[in-house]
Design a protein around this motif. Sequence first.
Motif, PDB file in Angstrom:
ATOM      1  N   THR A 154      51.460 -26.864 -68.880  1.00  0.00           N
ATOM      2  CA  THR A 154      51.989 -27.460 -67.661  1.00  0.00           C
ATOM      3  C   THR A 154      51.924 -28.961 -67.801  1.00  0.00           C
ATOM      4  O   THR A 154      51.039 -29.500 -68.477  1.00  0.00           O
ATOM      5  N   THR A 155      52.857 -29.638 -67.177  1.00  0.00           N
ATOM      6  CA  THR A 155      52.824 -31.087 -67.161  1.00  0.00           C
ATOM      7  C   THR A 155      51.639 -31.551 -66.326  1.00  0.00           C
ATOM      8  O   THR A 155      51.363 -30.982 -65.281  1.00  0.00           O
ATOM      9  N   PRO A 156      50.917 -32.576 -66.775  1.00  0.00           N
ATOM     10  CA  PRO A 156      49.763 -33.047 -65.989  1.00  0.00           C
ATOM     11  C   PRO A 156      50.159 -33.411 -64.569  1.00  0.00           C
ATOM     12  O   PRO A 156      51.224 -33.960 -64.312  1.00  0.00           O
ATOM     13  N   ALA A 157      49.264 -33.091 -63.645  1.00  0.00           N
ATOM     14  CA  ALA A 157      49.512 -33.412 -62.240  1.00  0.00           C
ATOM     15  C   ALA A 157      49.328 -34.909 -62.015  1.00  0.00           C
ATOM     16  O   ALA A 157      48.548 -35.564 -62.703  1.00  0.00           O
ATOM     17  N   SER A 158      50.047 -35.442 -61.036  1.00  0.00           N
ATOM     18  CA  SER A 158      49.959 -36.866 -60.751  1.00  0.00           C
ATOM     19  C   SER A 158      50.269 -37.121 -59.284  1.00  0.00           C
ATOM     20  O   SER A 158      51.371 -36.837 -58.814  1.00  0.00           O
ATOM     21  N   LEU A 159      49.285 -37.647 -58.564  1.00  0.00           N
ATOM     22  CA  LEU A 159      49.464 -38.031 -57.168  1.00  0.00           C
ATOM     23  C   LEU A 159      49.213 -39.527 -57.046  1.00  0.00           C
ATOM     24  O   LEU A 159      48.193 -40.032 -57.514  1.00  0.00           O
ATOM     25  N   ASP A 160      50.151 -40.221 -56.440  1.00  0.00           N
ATOM     26  CA  ASP A 160      50.056 -41.666 -56.280  1.00  0.00           C
ATOM     27  C   ASP A 160      49.863 -41.994 -54.803  1.00  0.00           C
ATOM     28  O   ASP A 160      50.654 -41.571 -53.959  1.00  0.00           O
ATOM     29  N   ILE A 161      48.784 -42.725 -54.470  1.00  0.00           N
ATOM     30  CA  ILE A 161      48.501 -43.118 -53.094  1.00  0.00           C
ATOM     31  C   ILE A 161      48.531 -44.645 -52.998  1.00  0.00           C
ATOM     32  O   ILE A 161      47.899 -45.328 -53.814  1.00  0.00           O
ATOM     33  N   VAL A 162      49.258 -45.151 -52.022  1.00  0.00           N
ATOM     34  CA  VAL A 162      49.403 -46.591 -51.855  1.00  0.00           C
ATOM     35  C   VAL A 162      49.077 -46.960 -50.405  1.00  0.00           C
ATOM     36  O   VAL A 162      49.514 -46.280 -49.472  1.00  0.00           O
ATOM     37  N   VAL A 163      48.305 -48.029 -50.232  1.00  0.00           N
ATOM     38  CA  VAL A 163      47.988 -48.566 -48.912  1.00  0.00           C
ATOM     39  C   VAL A 163      48.506 -49.996 -48.819  1.00  0.00           C
ATOM     40  O   VAL A 163      48.251 -50.809 -49.718  1.00  0.00           O
ATOM     41  N   LYS A 164      49.261 -50.296 -47.761  1.00  0.00           N
ATOM     42  CA  LYS A 164      49.794 -51.638 -47.560  1.00  0.00           C
ATOM     43  C   LYS A 164      49.604 -52.055 -46.105  1.00  0.00           C
ATOM     44  O   LYS A 164      49.767 -51.241 -45.197  1.00  0.00           O
ATOM     45  N   PHE A 165      49.285 -53.324 -45.911  1.00  0.00           N
ATOM     46  CA  PHE A 165      49.229 -53.890 -44.568  1.00  0.00           C
ATOM     47  C   PHE A 165      50.593 -54.470 -44.214  1.00  0.00           C
ATOM     48  O   PHE A 165      51.270 -55.068 -45.057  1.00  0.00           O
ATOM     49  N   GLY A 166      50.988 -54.285 -42.950  1.00  0.00           N
ATOM     50  CA  GLY A 166      52.247 -54.827 -42.472  1.00  0.00           C
ATOM     51  C   GLY A 166      52.064 -56.177 -41.787  1.00  0.00           C
ATOM     52  O   GLY A 166      51.026 -56.840 -41.918  1.00  0.00           O
ATOM     53  N   LYS A 167      53.080 -56.587 -41.043  1.00  0.00           N
ATOM     54  CA  LYS A 167      53.052 -57.872 -40.355  1.00  0.00           C
ATOM     55  C   LYS A 167      52.168 -57.780 -39.117  1.00  0.00           C
ATOM     56  O   LYS A 167      52.384 -56.954 -38.240  1.00  0.00           O
ATOM     57  N   PRO A 168      51.154 -58.666 -38.998  1.00  0.00           N
ATOM     58  CA  PRO A 168      50.233 -58.592 -37.853  1.00  0.00           C
ATOM     59  C   PRO A 168      50.876 -59.137 -36.579  1.00  0.00           C
ATOM     60  O   PRO A 168      51.779 -59.975 -36.622  1.00  0.00           O
ATOM     61  N   GLN A 169      50.375 -58.642 -35.445  1.00  0.00           N
ATOM     62  CA  GLN A 169      50.826 -59.108 -34.137  1.00  0.00           C
ATOM     63  C   GLN A 169      49.610 -59.313 -33.244  1.00  0.00           C
ATOM     64  O   GLN A 169      48.631 -58.576 -33.332  1.00  0.00           O
ATOM     65  N   LEU A 170      49.688 -60.335 -32.354  1.00  0.00           N
ATOM     66  CA  LEU A 170      48.640 -60.595 -31.379  1.00  0.00           C
ATOM     67  C   LEU A 170      49.122 -60.199 -29.987  1.00  0.00           C
ATOM     68  O   LEU A 170      50.318 -60.279 -29.696  1.00  0.00           O
ATOM     69  N   ASN A 171      48.178 -59.758 -29.151  1.00  0.00           N
ATOM     70  CA  ASN A 171      48.570 -59.504 -27.766  1.00  0.00           C
ATOM     71  C   ASN A 171      48.795 -60.840 -27.051  1.00  0.00           C
ATOM     72  O   ASN A 171      48.507 -61.923 -27.599  1.00  0.00           O
ATOM     73  N   THR A 172      49.312 -60.803 -25.856  1.00  0.00           N
ATOM     74  CA  THR A 172      49.667 -62.034 -25.153  1.00  0.00           C
ATOM     75  C   THR A 172      48.451 -62.916 -24.896  1.00  0.00           C
ATOM     76  O   THR A 172      48.561 -64.156 -24.853  1.00  0.00           O
ATOM     77  N   GLU A 173      47.284 -62.333 -24.713  1.00  0.00           N
ATOM     78  CA  GLU A 173      46.069 -63.124 -24.487  1.00  0.00           C
ATOM     79  C   GLU A 173      45.441 -63.597 -25.793  1.00  0.00           C
ATOM     80  O   GLU A 173      44.447 -64.323 -25.781  1.00  0.00           O
ATOM     81  N   ARG A 174      46.005 -63.155 -26.920  1.00  0.00           N
ATOM     82  CA  ARG A 174      45.512 -63.514 -28.248  1.00  0.00           C
ATOM     83  C   ARG A 174      44.053 -63.087 -28.440  1.00  0.00           C
ATOM     84  O   ARG A 174      43.273 -63.751 -29.114  1.00  0.00           O
ATOM     85  N   THR A 175      43.712 -61.983 -27.836  1.00  0.00           N
ATOM     86  CA  THR A 175      42.348 -61.463 -27.970  1.00  0.00           C
ATOM     87  C   THR A 175      42.259 -60.258 -28.897  1.00  0.00           C
ATOM     88  O   THR A 175      41.169 -59.896 -29.338  1.00  0.00           O
ATOM     89  N   ILE A 176      43.398 -59.638 -29.153  1.00  0.00           N
ATOM     90  CA  ILE A 176      43.423 -58.440 -30.000  1.00  0.00           C
ATOM     91  C   ILE A 176      44.489 -58.608 -31.084  1.00  0.00           C
ATOM     92  O   ILE A 176      45.629 -59.002 -30.800  1.00  0.00           O
ATOM     93  N   LEU A 177      44.094 -58.290 -32.303  1.00  0.00           N
ATOM     94  CA  LEU A 177      45.015 -58.302 -33.441  1.00  0.00           C
ATOM     95  C   LEU A 177      45.471 -56.875 -33.718  1.00  0.00           C
ATOM     96  O   LEU A 177      44.642 -55.972 -33.891  1.00  0.00           O
ATOM     97  N   TYR A 178      46.770 -56.680 -33.744  1.00  0.00           N
ATOM     98  CA  TYR A 178      47.347 -55.376 -34.098  1.00  0.00           C
ATOM     99  C   TYR A 178      47.888 -55.470 -35.518  1.00  0.00           C
ATOM    100  O   TYR A 178      48.830 -56.223 -35.785  1.00  0.00           O
TER     101      TYR A 178
END
Length: 420
Positions: A154-178
């Motif tokens: 059998t062909t060797p198994a291969s699983l690729d996992i990638v994690v990326k951060f997107g563009k951040p956003q602040l709430n209107t009070e600038r107290t919370i980062l999304y």
Amino acid sequence: MSFLMATGLLLTACVLGKIGEKDLFEALTFGGRVAGATFVFAAAVELIATIAAFDYLGKRHWIYSGAAVLIGVLIALTFNALLLYLQINAGEYTRYAWIWPTVLLWSFWALWKLNPRQIWRQSPHPKRVATGAVVAALISVGNLVYSRVYTPYTTPASLDIVVKFGKPQLNTERTILYLPMNVTAKNKGKVPLYILGTLYKAYGRSANFTEKARGMTEWKGDILASRDAERNSEMQGRELISFGAIMKDVGGSWLEPDDVLAEDKILSIPTNSRFDSIEGSAQAVVMRKDRTTLSTDYLSGISRSWYDDLSHGEDAPKWVAIEAGDEFLKYQGPLHYSNEILNVTHHPRYVTLWWITHKPRDGKTDEDTYMKATITLKGEEGRLLSAAETQEVVESYGLVQVSTGETRESFAALVKPPTE
């Protein structure tokens, strides 16, 4: 005597037919299907020999009846001897275990009664009879060795996992980062993979910055603590911001080649947090679908370490959890072997997955959550496997844990993007 002779042949035919029919339609590899077809053929030969036994030990209307019975007995002898060896080698008692020694002893009795030399002399084509017996024996030996020793290509198994951060956003009070966090898992191999469990993690990393350069002594401490060695900062710790499955209810499902499992997470982080960076990672526990079949009971077979009132109730095995009191979710389900020969000579195995989260310490989670998995007999999942047993599990089932590298972003840059 003809009845006793036919009984052994018929019993062998039934066992050969059961194994062959199962593998012919349900074996997980093409080679396994071919092996099943040869077992079905051998069962047909045994049925012919069963009928021939009454003729040979009776009026002998068919000139080849003696040869047919002899070939049938040789198949039974070879087949049951090897199955008995596999049963002993497995060291496990199954409901079929009594068949192999019983039919093996019957085979020796049958050969003694038949007198093979006399049958060959009476046959009009003794060389053909001998050749047929050898070929039949080789078919049985070859297929048994194939099912137990040979690992289908059998062909060797291969699983690729990638994690990326997107563009951040602040709430209107600038107290919370999304902060968007995308997690993608793709089957880049050529074989389907069972997804036993997935986990993403996001941390806030804190560090103590110093103007004075840290030297070799401090670096040695960093190395021993499995931390990055940095010149002007010392890591103080990591706080777990968010964690969970990449997608809900995917445990026990599978990814075909080129299939993708992806989900976007949104991290909510107070802007006044004392982090120097945000880190993200993910992992998955997978098992090859071409080497075993996972029961549908896996997803429903879930248990937890806490009671309904959320108080702690049960500790995980010591090899799974770092400390007593750590909480867990436990998934478990039976496996079916890749071929029927293993099913009739081995007890069923169970795959067990633990998802561990450390108990709170000092009012916060102790910076980690993780998964561990094993394949054992029922009730033995709490036992730590030896290195040899672990290697056998990996080779037999392809059970592995795949992880990403850590993705890191500066917290200050996220809170105050360069565009501002």
